[in-house]
Scaffold this motif. Structure first.
Motif, PDB file in Angstrom:
ATOM      1  N   ALA A  92      -3.097 -19.741  -6.849  1.00 21.16           N
ATOM      2  CA  ALA A  92      -4.005 -18.544  -7.356  1.00 21.16           C
ATOM      3  C   ALA A  92      -5.039 -18.261  -6.259  1.00 21.16           C
ATOM      4  CB  ALA A  92      -4.645 -19.029  -8.526  1.00 21.16           C
ATOM      5  N   GLU A  93      -5.533 -19.468  -5.476  1.00 20.34           N
ATOM      6  CA  GLU A  93      -6.474 -19.060  -4.527  1.00 20.34           C
ATOM      7  C   GLU A  93      -5.928 -18.204  -3.315  1.00 20.34           C
ATOM      8  OE1 GLU A  93      -7.679 -23.136  -3.138  1.00 20.34           O
ATOM      9  OE2 GLU A  93      -8.772 -23.334  -5.000  1.00 20.34           O
ATOM     10  N   ILE A  94      -4.782 -18.535  -2.932  1.00 22.69           N
ATOM     11  CA  ILE A  94      -4.150 -17.646  -1.596  1.00 22.69           C
ATOM     12  C   ILE A  94      -3.951 -16.340  -2.190  1.00 22.69           C
ATOM     13  CG2 ILE A  94      -1.826 -17.216  -0.671  1.00 22.69           C
ATOM     14  CD1 ILE A  94      -3.286 -19.785   0.283  1.00 22.69           C
ATOM     15  N   LYS A  95      -3.530 -15.967  -3.800  1.00 23.84           N
ATOM     16  CA  LYS A  95      -3.613 -14.657  -4.147  1.00 23.84           C
ATOM     17  C   LYS A  95      -4.851 -14.027  -4.209  1.00 23.84           C
ATOM     18  CE  LYS A  95      -1.599 -11.888  -8.073  1.00 23.84           C
ATOM     19  NZ  LYS A  95      -1.142 -11.757  -9.200  1.00 23.84           N
ATOM     20  N   GLY A  96      -5.971 -14.720  -4.538  1.00 17.39           N
ATOM     21  CA  GLY A  96      -7.360 -14.266  -4.355  1.00 17.39           C
ATOM     22  C   GLY A  96      -7.852 -13.926  -3.164  1.00 17.39           C
ATOM     23  N   ILE A  97      -7.384 -14.781  -1.932  1.00 20.59           N
ATOM     24  CA  ILE A  97      -7.692 -14.038  -0.763  1.00 20.59           C
ATOM     25  C   ILE A  97      -7.064 -13.012  -0.446  1.00 20.59           C
ATOM     26  CG2 ILE A  97      -7.420 -15.123   1.796  1.00 20.59           C
ATOM     27  CD1 ILE A  97      -7.579 -17.763   0.614  1.00 20.59           C
ATOM     28  N   PHE A  98      -5.776 -12.828  -0.737  1.00 18.28           N
ATOM     29  CA  PHE A  98      -5.096 -11.533  -0.509  1.00 18.28           C
ATOM     30  C   PHE A  98      -5.811 -10.347  -1.049  1.00 18.28           C
ATOM     31  CE2 PHE A  98      -2.118  -8.404  -2.145  1.00 18.28           C
ATOM     32  CZ  PHE A  98      -1.579  -7.842  -0.872  1.00 18.28           C
ATOM     33  N   GLU A  99      -6.088 -10.691  -2.240  1.00 15.91           N
ATOM     34  CA  GLU A  99      -6.782  -9.553  -3.106  1.00 15.91           C
ATOM     35  C   GLU A  99      -8.221  -9.033  -2.673  1.00 15.91           C
ATOM     36  OE1 GLU A  99      -6.389 -11.099  -7.083  1.00 15.91           O
ATOM     37  OE2 GLU A  99      -4.270 -10.183  -7.356  1.00 15.91           O
ATOM     38  N   ALA A 100      -9.088 -10.089  -2.507  1.00 18.20           N
ATOM     39  CA  ALA A 100     -10.243  -9.927  -1.686  1.00 18.20           C
ATOM     40  C   ALA A 100     -10.158  -9.160  -0.574  1.00 18.20           C
ATOM     41  CB  ALA A 100     -10.978 -11.130  -1.381  1.00 18.20           C
ATOM     42  N   ASN A 101      -9.318  -9.269   0.316  1.00 18.61           N
ATOM     43  CA  ASN A 101      -9.071  -8.514   1.738  1.00 18.61           C
ATOM     44  C   ASN A 101      -8.263  -7.245   1.301  1.00 18.61           C
ATOM     45  OD1 ASN A 101      -9.665 -10.058   4.127  1.00 18.61           O
ATOM     46  ND2 ASN A 101      -8.846 -11.491   2.752  1.00 18.61           N
ATOM     47  N   GLU A 102      -7.580  -7.095   0.310  1.00 16.88           N
ATOM     48  CA  GLU A 102      -6.927  -5.655  -0.313  1.00 16.88           C
ATOM     49  C   GLU A 102      -8.091  -4.820  -0.405  1.00 16.88           C
ATOM     50  OE1 GLU A 102      -2.967  -4.565  -2.270  1.00 16.88           O
ATOM     51  OE2 GLU A 102      -4.414  -5.851  -3.746  1.00 16.88           O
ATOM     52  N   HIS A 103      -9.000  -5.486  -1.343  1.00 22.03           N
ATOM     53  CA  HIS A 103     -10.291  -4.574  -1.768  1.00 22.03           C
ATOM     54  C   HIS A 103     -10.914  -4.152  -0.523  1.00 22.03           C
ATOM     55  CE1 HIS A 103      -9.488  -5.017  -5.920  1.00 22.03           C
ATOM     56  NE2 HIS A 103      -9.336  -6.184  -5.911  1.00 22.03           N
ATOM     57  N   ILE A 104     -11.544  -5.041   0.424  1.00 25.04           N
ATOM     58  CA  ILE A 104     -12.078  -4.942   1.508  1.00 25.04           C
ATOM     59  C   ILE A 104     -11.726  -3.458   2.271  1.00 25.04           C
ATOM     60  CG2 ILE A 104     -12.818  -5.535   3.558  1.00 25.04           C
ATOM     61  CD1 ILE A 104     -13.294  -8.286   2.027  1.00 25.04           C
ATOM     62  N   THR A 105     -10.247  -3.819   2.447  1.00 27.36           N
ATOM     63  CA  THR A 105      -9.435  -2.698   3.241  1.00 27.36           C
ATOM     64  C   THR A 105      -9.602  -1.449   2.408  1.00 27.36           C
ATOM     65  OG1 THR A 105      -7.860  -4.446   4.008  1.00 27.36           O
ATOM     66  CG2 THR A 105      -7.212  -1.943   4.179  1.00 27.36           C
ATOM     67  N   GLY A 106      -9.365  -1.203   1.082  1.00 31.30           N
ATOM     68  CA  GLY A 106      -9.871  -0.105   0.489  1.00 31.30           C
ATOM     69  C   GLY A 106     -10.933   0.428   0.766  1.00 31.30           C
ATOM     70  N   TRP A 107     -11.989  -0.315   0.510  1.00 32.07           N
ATOM     71  CA  TRP A 107     -13.349   0.204   0.826  1.00 32.07           C
ATOM     72  C   TRP A 107     -13.504   0.636   2.177  1.00 32.07           C
ATOM     73  CZ3 TRP A 107     -15.456  -4.949  -1.133  1.00 32.07           C
ATOM     74  CH2 TRP A 107     -15.203  -5.250  -2.692  1.00 32.07           C
ATOM     75  N   ASP A 108     -13.142   0.152   3.394  1.00 37.11           N
ATOM     76  CA  ASP A 108     -13.385   0.318   4.731  1.00 37.11           C
ATOM     77  C   ASP A 108     -12.356   1.487   4.975  1.00 37.11           C
ATOM     78  OD1 ASP A 108     -15.109  -1.893   4.695  1.00 37.11           O
ATOM     79  OD2 ASP A 108     -13.499  -3.130   6.034  1.00 37.11           O
ATOM     80  N   VAL A 109     -11.210   1.728   4.294  1.00 41.15           N
ATOM     81  CA  VAL A 109     -10.416   2.739   4.734  1.00 41.15           C
ATOM     82  C   VAL A 109      -9.869   3.606   3.170  1.00 41.15           C
ATOM     83  CG1 VAL A 109      -8.351   3.509   5.792  1.00 41.15           C
ATOM     84  CG2 VAL A 109      -9.301   1.452   6.458  1.00 41.15           C
ATOM     85  N   PRO A 110     -10.992   4.608   3.151  1.00 39.34           N
ATOM     86  CA  PRO A 110     -10.800   5.235   1.834  1.00 39.34           C
ATOM     87  C   PRO A 110      -9.423   6.016   1.486  1.00 39.34           C
ATOM     88  CG  PRO A 110     -12.891   5.850   3.012  1.00 39.34           C
ATOM     89  CD  PRO A 110     -12.083   5.064   3.891  1.00 39.34           C
ATOM     90  N   GLU A 111      -8.746   6.509   2.541  1.00 36.84           N
ATOM     91  CA  GLU A 111      -7.634   7.007   2.231  1.00 36.84           C
ATOM     92  C   GLU A 111      -6.559   6.259   2.509  1.00 36.84           C
ATOM     93  OE1 GLU A 111      -7.545  10.065   0.768  1.00 36.84           O
ATOM     94  OE2 GLU A 111      -9.780   9.999   0.757  1.00 36.84           O
TER      95      GLU A 111
END
Length: 64
Positions: free
Chosen positions: A17-36
């Motif tokens: 769950a912690e590994i998945k959390g790290i992935f999801e957090a970085n996935e969200h950050i990427t979405g914020w930094d690269v809108p398209e």
């Protein structure tokens, strides 16, 4: 099963769950930094980065 294996087995779900959390957090950050962003491509590249990090950590633990 020895104590170490029993301990890690009991925490296996938490670790995953912690590994998945790290992935999801970085996935969200990427979405914020690269809108398209292409989400599937971003996820694939993020997994590659994480795999590289795991491989480096594995090498460090086993050889260092």
């Amino acid at each position: 099963m020895d104590a170490l294996r029993k301990e890690l087995q009991s925490r296996k779900g938490e670790i995953k769950a912690e590994i998945k959390g790290i992935f999801e957090a970085n996935e969200h950050i990427t979405g914020w930094d690269v809108p398209e962003v292409d989400e599937k491509e971003a996820a694939k590249l993020l997994l590659e980065v994480m795999e590289e990090a795991f491989n480096e950590l594995k090498d460090e633990v086993l050889n260092g």
